[in-house]
Write an enzyme that holds these catalytic residues in place. Structure first.
Site, PDB file in Angstrom:
ATOM      1  N   THR A 122       0.903  -1.397   0.095  1.00 51.75           N
ATOM      2  CA  THR A 122      -0.004   0.062   0.044  1.00 51.75           C
ATOM      3  C   THR A 122       0.800   1.108   0.074  1.00 51.75           C
ATOM      4  O   THR A 122       1.878   1.112   0.510  1.00 51.75           O
ATOM      5  CB  THR A 122      -1.059  -0.089   1.358  1.00 51.75           C
ATOM      6  OG1 THR A 122      -1.578   1.219   1.261  1.00 51.75           O
ATOM      7  CG2 THR A 122      -0.156  -0.450   2.461  1.00 51.75           C
ATOM      8  N   TYR A 146      -1.730   0.305  10.008  1.00 47.24           N
ATOM      9  CA  TYR A 146      -1.969  -0.420   8.711  1.00 47.24           C
ATOM     10  C   TYR A 146      -0.813  -0.250   7.892  1.00 47.24           C
ATOM     11  O   TYR A 146      -0.315  -1.225   7.258  1.00 47.24           O
ATOM     12  CB  TYR A 146      -3.302   0.400   7.764  1.00 47.24           C
ATOM     13  CG  TYR A 146      -3.697  -0.013   6.571  1.00 47.24           C
ATOM     14  CD1 TYR A 146      -3.933  -1.610   6.477  1.00 47.24           C
ATOM     15  CD2 TYR A 146      -3.231   0.617   5.412  1.00 47.24           C
ATOM     16  CE1 TYR A 146      -4.132  -1.918   5.050  1.00 47.24           C
ATOM     17  CE2 TYR A 146      -3.351   0.165   4.220  1.00 47.24           C
ATOM     18  CZ  TYR A 146      -3.821  -0.995   3.963  1.00 47.24           C
ATOM     19  OH  TYR A 146      -4.164  -1.575   2.655  1.00 47.24           O
TER      20      TYR A 146
HETATM   21  N1  UFG Z   1     -12.870  10.632   2.639  1.00 50.35           N
HETATM   22  C1  UFG Z   1     -13.829  11.447   2.901  1.00 50.35           C
HETATM   23  N2  UFG Z   1     -15.113  11.154   3.270  1.00 50.35           N
HETATM   24  C2  UFG Z   1     -15.283   9.828   3.149  1.00 50.35           C
HETATM   25  C3  UFG Z   1     -14.482   8.929   3.087  1.00 50.35           C
HETATM   26  C4  UFG Z   1     -13.242   9.375   2.542  1.00 50.35           C
HETATM   27  O1  UFG Z   1     -13.760  12.800   3.032  1.00 50.35           O
HETATM   28  O2  UFG Z   1     -16.437   9.619   3.769  1.00 50.35           O
HETATM   29  C5  UFG Z   1     -11.721  11.082   2.264  1.00 50.35           C
HETATM   30  C6  UFG Z   1     -10.335  10.570   3.138  1.00 50.35           C
HETATM   31  O3  UFG Z   1     -10.207  11.655   3.996  1.00 50.35           O
HETATM   32  C7  UFG Z   1      -9.151  10.815   2.241  1.00 50.35           C
HETATM   33  C8  UFG Z   1      -9.856  10.401   0.806  1.00 50.35           C
HETATM   34  O4  UFG Z   1     -11.329  10.535   1.000  1.00 50.35           O
HETATM   35  O5  UFG Z   1      -8.618  12.130   2.012  1.00 50.35           O
HETATM   36  C9  UFG Z   1      -9.545   8.832   0.676  1.00 50.35           C
HETATM   37  O6  UFG Z   1     -10.097   8.273   1.503  1.00 50.35           O
HETATM   38  P1  UFG Z   1     -10.050   6.641   1.405  1.00 50.35           P
HETATM   39  O7  UFG Z   1     -10.922   6.210   2.884  1.00 50.35           O
HETATM   40  O8  UFG Z   1     -11.104   6.307   0.445  1.00 50.35           O
HETATM   41  O9  UFG Z   1      -8.954   5.962   1.467  1.00 50.35           O
HETATM   42  P2  UFG Z   1      -7.789   6.041   2.047  1.00 50.35           P
HETATM   43  O10 UFG Z   1      -6.822   7.161   1.316  1.00 50.35           O
HETATM   44  O11 UFG Z   1      -7.673   6.404   3.768  1.00 50.35           O
HETATM   45  O12 UFG Z   1      -6.867   4.799   2.181  1.00 50.35           O
HETATM   46  C10 UFG Z   1      -6.825   3.975   1.016  1.00 50.35           C
HETATM   47  C11 UFG Z   1      -6.982   2.550   0.994  1.00 50.35           C
HETATM   48  C12 UFG Z   1      -5.624   2.040   2.033  1.00 50.35           C
HETATM   49  C13 UFG Z   1      -4.520   2.761   1.130  1.00 50.35           C
HETATM   50  C14 UFG Z   1      -4.576   3.857   0.851  1.00 50.35           C
HETATM   51  C15 UFG Z   1      -3.464   4.529   0.186  1.00 50.35           C
HETATM   52  O13 UFG Z   1      -7.798   2.093   2.081  1.00 50.35           O
HETATM   53  O14 UFG Z   1      -5.627   0.630   1.855  1.00 50.35           O
HETATM   54  O15 UFG Z   1      -5.757   4.296   0.261  1.00 50.35           O
HETATM   55  O16 UFG Z   1      -3.723   5.756  -0.473  1.00 50.35           O
HETATM   56  F1  UFG Z   1      -3.267   2.436   1.748  1.00 50.35           F
END
Ligand code: UFG
Length: 335
Positions: A122, A146
Protein backbone atom coordinates in the site's frame (compact mmCIF):
# COMPACT_ATOMS: atom_id res chain seq x y z
CA UNK A 1 4.32 -16.61 -23.32
CA UNK A 2 4.20 -19.08 -20.47
CA UNK A 3 3.59 -22.54 -21.91
CA UNK A 4 2.15 -24.35 -18.93
CA UNK A 5 0.34 -22.06 -16.54
CA UNK A 6 0.51 -23.37 -12.96
CA UNK A 7 -2.38 -22.85 -10.57
CA UNK A 8 -2.38 -19.61 -8.60
CA UNK A 9 -3.50 -19.46 -4.97
CA UNK A 10 -5.34 -16.18 -4.40
CA UNK A 11 -5.84 -15.22 -0.77
CA UNK A 12 -8.77 -12.91 -0.22
CA UNK A 13 -10.21 -13.86 -3.60
CA UNK A 14 -13.74 -13.36 -2.25
CA UNK A 15 -12.96 -9.73 -1.53
CA UNK A 16 -12.94 -6.62 -3.64
CA UNK A 17 -9.50 -6.47 -5.24
CA UNK A 18 -8.93 -10.22 -4.95
CA UNK A 19 -12.06 -11.08 -6.92
CA UNK A 20 -10.97 -8.76 -9.74
CA UNK A 21 -7.55 -10.39 -9.78
CA UNK A 22 -9.26 -13.77 -10.03
CA UNK A 23 -11.23 -12.52 -13.05
CA UNK A 24 -8.06 -11.23 -14.70
CA UNK A 25 -6.28 -14.54 -14.08
CA UNK A 26 -9.17 -16.64 -15.37
CA UNK A 27 -9.54 -14.39 -18.41
CA UNK A 28 -5.85 -15.01 -19.15
CA UNK A 29 -6.20 -18.78 -18.75
CA UNK A 30 -4.67 -19.35 -15.31
CA UNK A 31 -6.15 -22.01 -13.01
CA UNK A 32 -7.17 -20.31 -9.75
CA UNK A 33 -7.73 -21.52 -6.20
CA UNK A 34 -9.10 -18.99 -3.72
CA UNK A 35 -8.57 -19.16 0.02
CA UNK A 36 -10.77 -16.80 1.99
CA UNK A 37 -12.18 -16.91 5.51
CA UNK A 38 -15.20 -14.88 4.33
CA UNK A 39 -14.81 -12.44 7.22
CA UNK A 40 -15.36 -9.53 4.86
CA UNK A 41 -15.60 -11.29 1.49
CA UNK A 42 -18.52 -13.24 0.06
CA UNK A 43 -18.57 -16.74 -1.40
CA UNK A 44 -20.75 -15.46 -4.25
CA UNK A 45 -18.05 -12.92 -5.13
CA UNK A 46 -15.60 -15.66 -6.09
CA UNK A 47 -15.82 -15.79 -9.87
CA UNK A 48 -17.12 -18.94 -11.49
CA UNK A 49 -14.20 -21.05 -12.67
CA UNK A 50 -12.15 -20.60 -9.50
CA UNK A 51 -12.12 -23.14 -6.67
CA UNK A 52 -12.98 -21.70 -3.23
CA UNK A 53 -11.44 -23.08 -0.06
CA UNK A 54 -13.04 -21.46 2.96
CA UNK A 55 -10.43 -21.05 5.65
CA UNK A 56 -7.64 -19.05 7.12
CA UNK A 57 -4.35 -18.18 5.46
CA UNK A 58 -2.57 -18.95 8.74
CA UNK A 59 -3.93 -22.50 8.74
CA UNK A 60 -0.70 -24.11 7.55
CA UNK A 61 -2.22 -27.57 7.18
CA UNK A 62 -4.96 -26.23 4.91
CA UNK A 63 -2.55 -24.13 2.83
CA UNK A 64 -0.13 -27.08 2.51
CA UNK A 65 -2.93 -29.33 1.28
CA UNK A 66 -4.07 -26.72 -1.28
CA UNK A 67 -0.50 -26.27 -2.54
CA UNK A 68 -0.07 -30.03 -2.87
CA UNK A 69 -3.47 -30.90 -4.34
CA UNK A 70 -3.61 -28.13 -6.90
CA UNK A 71 0.06 -27.87 -7.79
CA UNK A 72 0.15 -24.22 -6.77
CA UNK A 73 2.99 -22.39 -8.52
CA UNK A 74 2.36 -18.87 -7.26
CA UNK A 75 0.53 -17.05 -4.50
CA UNK A 76 -1.23 -13.72 -4.80
CA UNK A 77 -1.85 -12.45 -1.31
CA UNK A 78 -4.75 -10.02 -0.93
CA UNK A 79 -6.30 -11.19 2.35
CA UNK A 80 -6.06 -8.61 5.08
CA UNK A 81 -7.68 -5.70 6.86
CA UNK A 82 -7.75 -2.47 4.91
CA UNK A 83 -9.36 0.40 6.81
CA UNK A 84 -6.82 2.96 7.97
CA UNK A 85 -8.86 4.47 10.86
CA UNK A 86 -9.75 0.99 12.16
CA UNK A 87 -6.05 0.22 12.32
CA UNK A 88 -5.55 3.26 14.54
CA UNK A 89 -8.34 2.13 16.86
CA UNK A 90 -7.37 -1.57 16.92
CA UNK A 91 -3.71 -1.86 15.93
CA UNK A 92 -3.12 -5.34 17.30
CA UNK A 93 -5.86 -6.78 15.12
CA UNK A 94 -4.12 -5.24 12.11
CA UNK A 95 -0.74 -6.65 13.09
CA UNK A 96 -2.40 -10.04 13.60
CA UNK A 97 -4.33 -10.11 10.33
CA UNK A 98 -1.84 -8.37 8.11
CA UNK A 99 1.56 -9.20 9.56
CA UNK A 100 1.37 -12.33 11.70
CA UNK A 101 -0.87 -14.22 9.27
CA UNK A 102 1.24 -13.13 6.32
CA UNK A 103 4.28 -14.58 8.05
CA UNK A 104 2.48 -17.91 8.32
CA UNK A 105 1.50 -17.76 4.64
CA UNK A 106 5.03 -16.94 3.50
CA UNK A 107 6.29 -19.83 5.62
CA UNK A 108 3.77 -22.13 3.95
CA UNK A 109 4.90 -20.91 0.54
CA UNK A 110 8.55 -21.64 1.37
CA UNK A 111 7.74 -25.02 2.86
CA UNK A 112 5.51 -25.98 -0.05
CA UNK A 113 8.08 -24.96 -2.66
CA UNK A 114 5.96 -22.13 -4.12
CA UNK A 115 8.41 -20.01 -6.11
CA UNK A 116 6.48 -16.80 -6.72
CA UNK A 117 4.70 -14.53 -4.28
CA UNK A 118 2.77 -11.37 -5.10
CA UNK A 119 1.84 -9.16 -2.20
CA UNK A 120 -0.78 -6.41 -1.89
CA UNK A 121 1.03 -3.58 -0.26
CA UNK A 122 0.00 0.00 0.00
CA UNK A 123 0.87 3.62 -0.48
CA UNK A 124 0.25 3.92 3.26
CA UNK A 125 3.82 2.59 3.66
CA UNK A 126 5.07 6.07 2.68
CA UNK A 127 3.24 7.82 5.51
CA UNK A 128 3.53 11.50 4.70
CA UNK A 129 5.62 11.12 1.56
CA UNK A 130 8.88 13.01 1.44
CA UNK A 131 7.84 14.17 -2.00
CA UNK A 132 4.83 14.03 -4.30
CA UNK A 133 4.63 11.93 -6.39
CA UNK A 134 6.08 9.21 -4.15
CA UNK A 135 8.64 6.83 -5.69
CA UNK A 136 9.46 3.33 -4.52
CA UNK A 137 12.88 4.26 -3.15
CA UNK A 138 11.50 7.17 -1.12
CA UNK A 139 11.37 7.08 2.66
CA UNK A 140 8.81 4.68 4.11
CA UNK A 141 7.60 5.97 7.45
CA UNK A 142 3.95 4.96 7.89
CA UNK A 143 1.73 7.16 10.03
CA UNK A 144 -0.76 4.46 10.93
CA UNK A 145 -0.64 0.80 12.02
CA UNK A 146 -2.15 -0.29 8.71
CA UNK A 147 0.87 1.03 6.82
CA UNK A 148 3.27 -0.51 9.31
CA UNK A 149 1.51 -3.87 9.19
CA UNK A 150 2.07 -3.96 5.42
CA UNK A 151 5.61 -2.58 5.52
CA UNK A 152 6.60 -5.31 7.98
CA UNK A 153 5.27 -7.90 5.57
CA UNK A 154 7.28 -6.35 2.76
CA UNK A 155 10.38 -6.75 4.92
CA UNK A 156 9.61 -10.39 5.74
CA UNK A 157 9.06 -11.15 2.11
CA UNK A 158 12.35 -9.55 1.05
CA UNK A 159 14.26 -11.47 3.70
CA UNK A 160 12.50 -14.75 2.90
CA UNK A 161 13.22 -14.32 -0.81
CA UNK A 162 16.89 -13.75 -0.03
CA UNK A 163 17.09 -16.92 2.04
CA UNK A 164 14.86 -19.23 0.00
CA UNK A 165 14.12 -20.00 -3.66
CA UNK A 166 11.32 -17.47 -3.95
CA UNK A 167 10.86 -14.26 -5.89
CA UNK A 168 8.29 -11.63 -5.08
CA UNK A 169 6.26 -8.82 -6.50
CA UNK A 170 5.33 -6.19 -3.96
CA UNK A 171 2.67 -3.87 -5.32
CA UNK A 172 2.00 -0.66 -3.45
CA UNK A 173 -1.56 0.26 -4.30
CA UNK A 174 -2.73 3.79 -4.21
CA UNK A 175 -6.51 4.28 -3.93
CA UNK A 176 -8.32 1.46 -5.64
CA UNK A 177 -11.82 2.14 -6.93
CA UNK A 178 -14.30 1.26 -9.66
CA UNK A 179 -15.60 -2.15 -10.66
CA UNK A 180 -15.28 -4.72 -13.42
CA UNK A 181 -16.51 -2.93 -16.57
CA UNK A 182 -18.47 -6.08 -17.53
CA UNK A 183 -20.33 -5.95 -14.21
CA UNK A 184 -18.99 -9.29 -12.96
CA UNK A 185 -17.58 -7.94 -9.70
CA UNK A 186 -17.26 -4.79 -7.67
CA UNK A 187 -16.86 -3.51 -4.16
CA UNK A 188 -19.47 -5.12 -1.95
CA UNK A 189 -18.05 -4.41 1.49
CA UNK A 190 -20.69 -3.66 4.08
CA UNK A 191 -20.26 -0.41 6.01
CA UNK A 192 -17.75 0.81 3.44
CA UNK A 193 -15.52 3.73 4.31
CA UNK A 194 -13.71 4.33 1.01
CA UNK A 195 -14.56 7.60 -0.63
CA UNK A 196 -15.78 6.54 -4.07
CA UNK A 197 -17.82 3.67 -2.65
CA UNK A 198 -19.36 5.97 -0.03
CA UNK A 199 -20.08 8.61 -2.67
CA UNK A 200 -21.85 6.23 -5.07
CA UNK A 201 -23.86 4.84 -2.15
CA UNK A 202 -24.97 8.40 -1.44
CA UNK A 203 -25.73 8.91 -5.14
CA UNK A 204 -28.21 6.02 -5.17
CA UNK A 205 -29.80 7.07 -1.87
CA UNK A 206 -28.23 4.41 0.34
CA UNK A 207 -26.85 7.17 2.53
CA UNK A 208 -27.97 10.73 2.99
CA UNK A 209 -24.70 12.57 2.61
CA UNK A 210 -20.92 12.32 2.36
CA UNK A 211 -18.67 13.68 5.09
CA UNK A 212 -15.60 15.51 3.89
CA UNK A 213 -12.92 14.51 6.37
CA UNK A 214 -10.79 17.62 6.58
CA UNK A 215 -11.13 20.83 4.60
CA UNK A 216 -7.97 22.51 5.85
CA UNK A 217 -5.23 20.28 4.46
CA UNK A 218 -2.32 21.87 2.68
CA UNK A 219 -3.74 20.94 -0.74
CA UNK A 220 -5.18 23.15 -3.52
CA UNK A 221 -8.77 23.04 -2.25
CA UNK A 222 -8.05 21.99 1.35
CA UNK A 223 -9.40 18.44 0.97
CA UNK A 224 -7.38 15.22 0.82
CA UNK A 225 -5.75 14.31 -2.48
CA UNK A 226 -5.42 10.70 -3.66
CA UNK A 227 -4.37 8.80 -6.77
CA UNK A 228 -7.40 6.68 -7.71
CA UNK A 229 -6.64 3.58 -9.78
CA UNK A 230 -9.30 1.47 -11.48
CA UNK A 231 -9.49 -1.99 -9.94
CA UNK A 232 -9.43 -3.72 -13.33
CA UNK A 233 -6.21 -1.96 -14.31
CA UNK A 234 -4.76 -2.98 -10.96
CA UNK A 235 -5.87 -6.59 -11.45
CA UNK A 236 -4.28 -6.64 -14.91
CA UNK A 237 -1.00 -5.42 -13.40
CA UNK A 238 -0.95 -8.51 -11.18
CA UNK A 239 -1.10 -10.83 -14.16
CA UNK A 240 1.79 -8.97 -15.79
CA UNK A 241 3.81 -9.24 -12.58
CA UNK A 242 3.08 -12.95 -12.30
CA UNK A 243 4.32 -13.57 -15.85
CA UNK A 244 7.48 -11.58 -15.15
CA UNK A 245 8.21 -13.44 -11.91
CA UNK A 246 7.92 -16.78 -13.70
CA UNK A 247 10.01 -15.67 -16.68
CA UNK A 248 12.70 -14.06 -14.48
CA UNK A 249 12.98 -16.24 -11.38
CA UNK A 250 16.02 -14.35 -10.09
CA UNK A 251 14.32 -11.00 -10.20
CA UNK A 252 11.88 -9.51 -7.69
CA UNK A 253 9.75 -6.41 -8.12
CA UNK A 254 8.59 -3.58 -5.91
CA UNK A 255 6.24 -1.22 -7.71
CA UNK A 256 3.77 1.55 -7.09
CA UNK A 257 0.39 1.01 -8.67
CA UNK A 258 -1.25 4.31 -9.44
CA UNK A 259 -1.89 6.57 -12.39
CA UNK A 260 0.45 9.32 -11.26
CA UNK A 261 -2.10 12.07 -10.72
CA UNK A 262 -4.25 12.99 -7.78
CA UNK A 263 -7.81 14.17 -7.23
CA UNK A 264 -9.16 15.92 -4.17
CA UNK A 265 -12.22 14.76 -2.26
CA UNK A 266 -14.17 17.66 -3.80
CA UNK A 267 -13.07 16.69 -7.31
CA UNK A 268 -14.23 13.12 -6.69
CA UNK A 269 -17.61 14.27 -5.41
CA UNK A 270 -17.97 16.59 -8.40
CA UNK A 271 -17.26 13.64 -10.71
CA UNK A 272 -20.04 11.66 -9.05
CA UNK A 273 -22.42 14.61 -9.50
CA UNK A 274 -21.42 14.83 -13.15
CA UNK A 275 -21.98 11.15 -13.80
CA UNK A 276 -25.39 11.03 -12.09
CA UNK A 277 -26.37 14.55 -13.04
CA UNK A 278 -27.55 15.14 -9.47
CA UNK A 279 -25.75 16.71 -6.51
CA UNK A 280 -24.88 14.64 -3.45
CA UNK A 281 -24.93 16.40 -0.12
CA UNK A 282 -21.47 17.16 1.29
CA UNK A 283 -20.78 17.91 4.93
CA UNK A 284 -17.47 19.27 6.18
CA UNK A 285 -16.18 17.07 9.01
CA UNK A 286 -13.02 16.87 11.11
CA UNK A 287 -9.93 15.12 9.73
CA UNK A 288 -9.71 11.37 10.28
CA UNK A 289 -6.93 9.96 12.39
CA UNK A 290 -4.01 8.72 10.31
CA UNK A 291 -4.94 10.48 7.05
CA UNK A 292 -2.08 12.08 5.08
CA UNK A 293 -2.93 15.23 3.09
CA UNK A 294 -1.88 13.86 -0.31
CA UNK A 295 -0.74 10.57 -1.83
CA UNK A 296 0.14 10.35 -5.50
CA UNK A 297 2.19 7.63 -7.21
CA UNK A 298 5.34 8.07 -9.17
CA UNK A 299 4.48 5.22 -11.55
CA UNK A 300 7.52 5.34 -13.82
CA UNK A 301 8.85 2.05 -12.54
CA UNK A 302 5.80 -0.05 -13.36
CA UNK A 303 5.51 1.62 -16.78
CA UNK A 304 9.14 1.00 -17.62
CA UNK A 305 9.27 -2.56 -16.22
CA UNK A 306 6.06 -4.10 -17.53
CA UNK A 307 4.02 -3.95 -20.72
CA UNK A 308 1.09 -2.99 -18.52
CA UNK A 309 -0.66 0.20 -19.57
CA UNK A 310 -3.68 1.75 -17.85
CA UNK A 311 -6.92 1.24 -19.77
CA UNK A 312 -9.34 3.11 -17.53
CA UNK A 313 -7.36 6.11 -16.31
CA UNK A 314 -10.29 8.50 -16.09
CA UNK A 315 -12.12 9.59 -12.94
CA UNK A 316 -15.55 9.64 -14.57
CA UNK A 317 -15.00 6.12 -15.93
CA UNK A 318 -14.02 4.89 -12.47
CA UNK A 319 -17.10 6.50 -10.95
CA UNK A 320 -19.36 5.18 -13.74
CA UNK A 321 -18.17 1.62 -13.16
CA UNK A 322 -18.49 1.95 -9.37
CA UNK A 323 -21.99 3.33 -9.76
CA UNK A 324 -23.07 0.54 -12.09
CA UNK A 325 -21.99 -2.03 -9.51
CA UNK A 326 -23.70 -0.15 -6.67
CA UNK A 327 -26.96 -0.19 -8.62
CA UNK A 328 -26.56 -3.92 -9.27
CA UNK A 329 -26.05 -4.54 -5.54
CA UNK A 330 -29.16 -2.52 -4.76
CA UNK A 331 -31.21 -4.44 -7.34
CA UNK A 332 -30.05 -7.71 -5.83
CA UNK A 333 -30.75 -6.47 -2.31
CA UNK A 334 -27.15 -6.89 -1.20
CA UNK A 335 -25.30 -4.71 1.27
N1 UFG B 1 -12.82 10.67 2.64
C1 UFG B 1 -13.83 11.58 2.92
N2 UFG B 1 -15.07 11.10 3.22
C2 UFG B 1 -15.35 9.77 3.25
C3 UFG B 1 -14.32 8.85 2.97
C4 UFG B 1 -13.06 9.34 2.67
O1 UFG B 1 -13.60 12.80 2.91
O2 UFG B 1 -16.50 9.41 3.55
C5 UFG B 1 -11.50 11.17 2.26
C6 UFG B 1 -10.36 10.75 3.15
O3 UFG B 1 -10.22 11.59 4.25
C7 UFG B 1 -9.19 10.78 2.20
C8 UFG B 1 -9.82 10.35 0.87
O4 UFG B 1 -11.20 10.64 0.99
O5 UFG B 1 -8.71 12.08 2.04
C9 UFG B 1 -9.65 8.89 0.56
O6 UFG B 1 -10.05 8.12 1.67
P1 UFG B 1 -10.36 6.56 1.59
O7 UFG B 1 -10.92 6.15 2.89
O8 UFG B 1 -11.16 6.29 0.37
O9 UFG B 1 -8.95 5.92 1.34
P2 UFG B 1 -7.58 6.11 2.16
O10 UFG B 1 -6.76 7.08 1.38
O11 UFG B 1 -7.79 6.37 3.59
O12 UFG B 1 -6.96 4.65 2.12
C10 UFG B 1 -6.90 3.92 0.96
C11 UFG B 1 -6.84 2.44 1.27
C12 UFG B 1 -5.57 2.07 1.89
C13 UFG B 1 -4.41 2.61 1.14
C14 UFG B 1 -4.56 4.07 0.91
C15 UFG B 1 -3.42 4.56 0.08
O13 UFG B 1 -7.86 2.08 2.13
O14 UFG B 1 -5.49 0.68 1.88
O15 UFG B 1 -5.77 4.28 0.23
O16 UFG B 1 -3.70 5.81 -0.45
F1 UFG B 1 -3.29 2.43 1.84
Amino acid sequence: MIEKKPAVLVTGGAGYIGSHAVLALLDAGWPVVVIDNLSTGFAWAVPEGATLAEGDIADSALVASLIGEHGIGAIMHFAGSVVVPDSVADPLRYYENNTVKSRALIASAVKGGVRHFIFSSTAATYGIPEKIPAAEEDRTEPINPYGWSKLMTERMLKDAAFAHPLNFGILRYFNVAGADPAGRSGQSTRGATHLIKVAVEAAIGKRGHVDIFGTDFDTPDGTGVRDYIHVSDLAAAHVHVLERLIESPDESLLMNCGYGHGFSVLEVLNAVDRVTNAPIERRPAPRRAGDPPALVADNRRILSTLDWRPQRDDLDTIVTDALRWERLLAERGIG
